[in-house]
Design a protein around this motif. Structure first.
Motif, PDB file in Angstrom:
ATOM      1  N   GLU A 159       0.816  -1.201   0.000  1.00 47.98           N
ATOM      2  CA  GLU A 159       0.000   0.000   0.000  1.00 47.98           C
ATOM      3  C   GLU A 159       0.855   1.259   0.000  1.00 47.98           C
ATOM      4  N   ASP A 160       2.197   1.125   0.239  1.00 44.50           N
ATOM      5  CA  ASP A 160       3.072   2.293   0.240  1.00 44.50           C
ATOM      6  C   ASP A 160       3.366   2.802  -1.157  1.00 44.50           C
ATOM      7  N   GLU A 161       2.932   2.052  -2.214  1.00 44.22           N
ATOM      8  CA  GLU A 161       3.190   2.483  -3.584  1.00 44.22           C
ATOM      9  C   GLU A 161       2.458   3.774  -3.934  1.00 44.22           C
ATOM     10  N   ILE A 162       1.356   4.029  -3.295  1.00 43.16           N
ATOM     11  CA  ILE A 162       0.504   5.150  -3.669  1.00 43.16           C
ATOM     12  C   ILE A 162       0.173   5.983  -2.443  1.00 43.16           C
ATOM     13  N   PRO A 163      -0.154   7.268  -2.637  1.00 44.51           N
ATOM     14  CA  PRO A 163      -0.647   8.067  -1.513  1.00 44.51           C
ATOM     15  C   PRO A 163      -1.906   7.405  -0.956  1.00 44.51           C
ATOM     16  N   THR A 164      -1.899   7.031   0.291  1.00 42.57           N
ATOM     17  CA  THR A 164      -2.990   6.218   0.821  1.00 42.57           C
ATOM     18  C   THR A 164      -4.110   7.049   1.417  1.00 42.57           C
ATOM     19  N   THR A 165      -5.326   6.628   1.108  1.00 41.71           N
ATOM     20  CA  THR A 165      -6.531   7.084   1.786  1.00 41.71           C
ATOM     21  C   THR A 165      -7.300   5.810   2.114  1.00 41.71           C
ATOM     22  N   ALA A 166      -8.401   5.945   2.809  1.00 47.37           N
ATOM     23  CA  ALA A 166      -9.198   4.758   3.137  1.00 47.37           C
ATOM     24  C   ALA A 166      -9.635   4.041   1.867  1.00 47.37           C
ATOM     25  N   ARG A 167      -9.967   4.813   0.830  1.00 48.85           N
ATOM     26  CA  ARG A 167     -10.426   4.204  -0.422  1.00 48.85           C
ATOM     27  C   ARG A 167      -9.286   3.517  -1.166  1.00 48.85           C
ATOM     28  N   THR A 168      -8.145   4.196  -1.301  1.00 54.40           N
ATOM     29  CA  THR A 168      -7.036   3.578  -2.041  1.00 54.40           C
ATOM     30  C   THR A 168      -6.493   2.359  -1.306  1.00 54.40           C
ATOM     31  N   GLU A 169      -6.489   2.388   0.016  1.00 57.57           N
ATOM     32  CA  GLU A 169      -6.035   1.238   0.799  1.00 57.57           C
ATOM     33  C   GLU A 169      -6.959   0.045   0.574  1.00 57.57           C
ATOM     34  N   GLN A 170      -8.257   0.291   0.603  1.00 62.74           N
ATOM     35  CA  GLN A 170      -9.217  -0.795   0.419  1.00 62.74           C
ATOM     36  C   GLN A 170      -9.145  -1.350  -1.002  1.00 62.74           C
ATOM     37  N   PHE A 171      -8.997  -0.451  -2.000  1.00 63.91           N
ATOM     38  CA  PHE A 171      -8.891  -0.912  -3.382  1.00 63.91           C
ATOM     39  C   PHE A 171      -7.643  -1.779  -3.554  1.00 63.91           C
ATOM     40  N   SER A 172      -6.506  -1.330  -3.044  1.00 63.93           N
ATOM     41  CA  SER A 172      -5.256  -2.079  -3.176  1.00 63.93           C
ATOM     42  C   SER A 172      -5.355  -3.434  -2.486  1.00 63.93           C
ATOM     43  N   LYS A 173      -6.000  -3.458  -1.354  1.00 68.49           N
ATOM     44  CA  LYS A 173      -6.182  -4.724  -0.622  1.00 68.49           C
ATOM     45  C   LYS A 173      -6.998  -5.716  -1.447  1.00 68.49           C
ATOM     46  N   LEU A 174      -8.099  -5.228  -2.027  1.00 67.02           N
ATOM     47  CA  LEU A 174      -8.948  -6.103  -2.839  1.00 67.02           C
ATOM     48  C   LEU A 174      -8.209  -6.568  -4.098  1.00 67.02           C
ATOM     49  N   PHE A 175      -7.428  -5.669  -4.704  1.00 63.82           N
ATOM     50  CA  PHE A 175      -6.689  -6.050  -5.910  1.00 63.82           C
ATOM     51  C   PHE A 175      -5.691  -7.158  -5.599  1.00 63.82           C
ATOM     52  N   CYS A 176      -4.972  -7.027  -4.509  1.00 65.30           N
ATOM     53  CA  CYS A 176      -4.000  -8.052  -4.134  1.00 65.30           C
ATOM     54  C   CYS A 176      -4.672  -9.390  -3.825  1.00 65.30           C
ATOM     55  N   GLU A 177      -5.919  -9.342  -3.399  1.00 63.72           N
ATOM     56  CA  GLU A 177      -6.651 -10.564  -3.060  1.00 63.72           C
ATOM     57  C   GLU A 177      -7.213 -11.280  -4.283  1.00 63.72           C
ATOM     58  N   LEU A 178      -7.067 -10.668  -5.485  1.00 70.75           N
ATOM     59  CA  LEU A 178      -7.598 -11.316  -6.693  1.00 70.75           C
ATOM     60  C   LEU A 178      -6.842 -12.594  -7.028  1.00 70.75           C
ATOM     61  N   GLU A 179      -5.524 -12.597  -6.813  1.00 74.54           N
ATOM     62  CA  GLU A 179      -4.713 -13.753  -7.172  1.00 74.54           C
ATOM     63  C   GLU A 179      -5.068 -14.943  -6.280  1.00 74.54           C
ATOM     64  N   GLY A 180      -5.146 -16.112  -6.924  1.00 76.53           N
ATOM     65  CA  GLY A 180      -5.449 -17.333  -6.185  1.00 76.53           C
ATOM     66  C   GLY A 180      -6.924 -17.544  -5.934  1.00 76.53           C
ATOM     67  N   ARG A 181      -7.790 -16.681  -6.494  1.00 73.35           N
ATOM     68  CA  ARG A 181      -9.234 -16.804  -6.304  1.00 73.35           C
ATOM     69  C   ARG A 181      -9.894 -17.435  -7.526  1.00 73.35           C
ATOM     70  N   ARG A 182     -11.038 -18.081  -7.290  1.00 76.09           N
ATOM     71  CA  ARG A 182     -11.837 -18.562  -8.407  1.00 76.09           C
ATOM     72  C   ARG A 182     -12.420 -17.382  -9.162  1.00 76.09           C
TER      73      ARG A 182
END
Length: 456
Positions: free
Chosen positions: A25-48
């Protein structure tokens, strides 16, 4: 018109964050929205695939709420390159990629953001190859829906189009935009196709044979059947007016056949009735109606600048611009300023009579703005330029006696209005900043304040 700066967020990243595989999450200026988006994006891998789809739908909801700074920080080159790698490794399907990209492109275009990082990414190159490959398939092998989806995503996000891609994308999107079924799903498909077409820039030259019959049919069918959403209809016009910028031969079709001025006036008036002009809200929470009004105004400006076939419909458009200015001045300064720019262009054009400007309230708009623009130097410059053009044109004597009498009467009315609003005192008060305004904003601005008066 000048182009927005193509700021590259990557330039400010630290070296430890340059890896494509790093989802920190340190790649981008973080806000609650950008943190949540980045978290969800990272969770895409390994999912059905169905689980990925659910997370992308959540991500799209977050995108809806992002402001421009958040949007630009998230949708940078690293993210698109990461998506390309995930597609290559088959950890992200094309279907889910399109679901995300189409929504990102929709928000980017609707909100008139300046996000150009998709160009020159691995994903844009991959999509370009996919579009070309799919288009070259035999008819029985071609997946028209997939090709349309690819073209929409690419056109919504790309900044610079190649001639090869335009020859594929434009016919494909016009075909999708020509669907006439009235159901909600078809309306949504048509809106996306037209929105994507509207992102094709005015300097991307197209042969008329490639688009004119198709876009004309779309516009005429809507005028007869009202089958398009307001955003879709505006997008169709935006695409065509951009072509007008480089092809004067379109003028008769646009003015007399398709009646742009009449249609734009009606749309502005109807949209204005749907906007709550009294509610102060952040830009990302604006209604679609306010955003569509904002999208109409640059095309109206181009039309006023380019049009030589001035008629009564054009006069009605001037009146509606003044109405939007008065409605938006307290809450939406960018909308009111766009109105000022268009009206200033109208004052400069010889095709637009001064009495048309006076009767439709344009003089009132600029006098009102002069009274409010003490600290807005750009607005002061625009107003001074407007009055210099009005003064210049009204001081030109007419050859015919009837026209000369009309000119003198118009000068008298405008002079009295200026006197009533204390215009002379305003101009004298601004005189000390004329040199600054000239150097900073407009080099042709006169230093002689008498050039801004209408003497009677």
């Amino acid at each position: 018109m000048s182009l927005p700066d193509d700021d590259n967020p990557e330039d400010n990243k630290s070296e430890e964050n340059n890896s494509e595989d790093d989802c920190s999450e340190d790649e981008i200026p973080t806000t609650a929205r950008t943190e949540q988006f980045s978290k969800l994006f990272c969770e895409l891998e390994g999912r059905r695939e169905d689980e990925q789809k659910q997370k992308i739908e959540e991500m799209n909801e977050i995108v809806d709420e992002m402001d421009e700074e958040e949007f630009e920080s998230i949708f940078a080159k690293d993210l698109y390159n990461k998506m390309s790698k995930m597609i290559e490794e088959k950890t992200l399907s094309w279907g889910n990629t399109i679901l995300l990209l189409k929504h990102v492109g929709y928000c980017n275009e609707l909100k008139c953001l300046s996000c150009y990082d998709f160009d020159y990414t691995l994903l844009s190159e991959r999509m370009k190859e996919m579009i070309i490959d799919e288009n070259e398939k035999k008819k029985e092998e071609k997946n028209e829906k997939f090709l349309t989806d690819l073209c929409e995503c690419y056109a919504l996000l790309i900044y610079q189009f190649s001639c090869e891609l335009l020859s594929i994308i434009v016919p494909c999107l016009l075909k999708a935009a020509s669907k006439k079924e009235g159901n909600e799903e078809t309306q949504k498909e048509v809106k996306m196709a037209l929105l994507a077409l509207s992102n094709i820039k005015q300097w991307d030259l197209l042969e008329k044979e490639l688009y004119l019959n198709g876009i004309t049919e779309v516009i005429k069918y809507h005028q007869d059947n009202q089958n398009l959403t307001r955003l879709a209809y505006q997008s169709a016009w935006r695409f065509l007016i951009k072509r007008f910028y480089n092809d004067e031969s379109l003028e008769d079709i646009i003015v007399n056949d398709l009646h742009f001025a009449r249609e734009a006036r009606r749309e502005l008036e109807d949209l204005s009735k749907s906007v709550n002009w009294k509610r102060k809200e952040e830009r990302r929470k604006e209604t679609e109606e306010a955003l569509v009004i904002r999208r109409w105004l640059p095309e109206i400006k181009k039309y006023i600048y380019l049009c030589t076939l001035w008629n009564e419909e054009c006069s009605g458009l001037i009146r509606s611009i003044c109405q939007v200015f008065h409605a938006s001045r307290d809450i939406y300064p960018d909308i009111s300023h766009a109105c000022i720019i268009s009206l200033g262009i109208a004052a400069e054009k010889r095709d637009v009579e001064i009495d048309v400007l006076q009767k439709n309230g344009v003089i009132d708009v600029f006098l009102e703005k002069m009274n409010q623009s003490t600290f807005d130097y750009k607005m002061i410059t625009d107003c001074l330029y407007f009055f210099s053009k009005i003064s210049e044109r009204l001081n030109e004597k007419e050859d015919e006696e009837k026209e000369e009498a009309k000119r003198k009467e118009l000068k008298r009315k405008i002079f009295e209005k200026m006197e009533e609003e204390g215009y002379e005192d305003i101009i004298v008060g601004f005189h000390k900043v004329f040199d600054f305004l000239r150097r900073q904003y407009y080099y042709k601005l006169s230093l002689d304040f008498s050039d801004y008066f209408v003497n009677f």
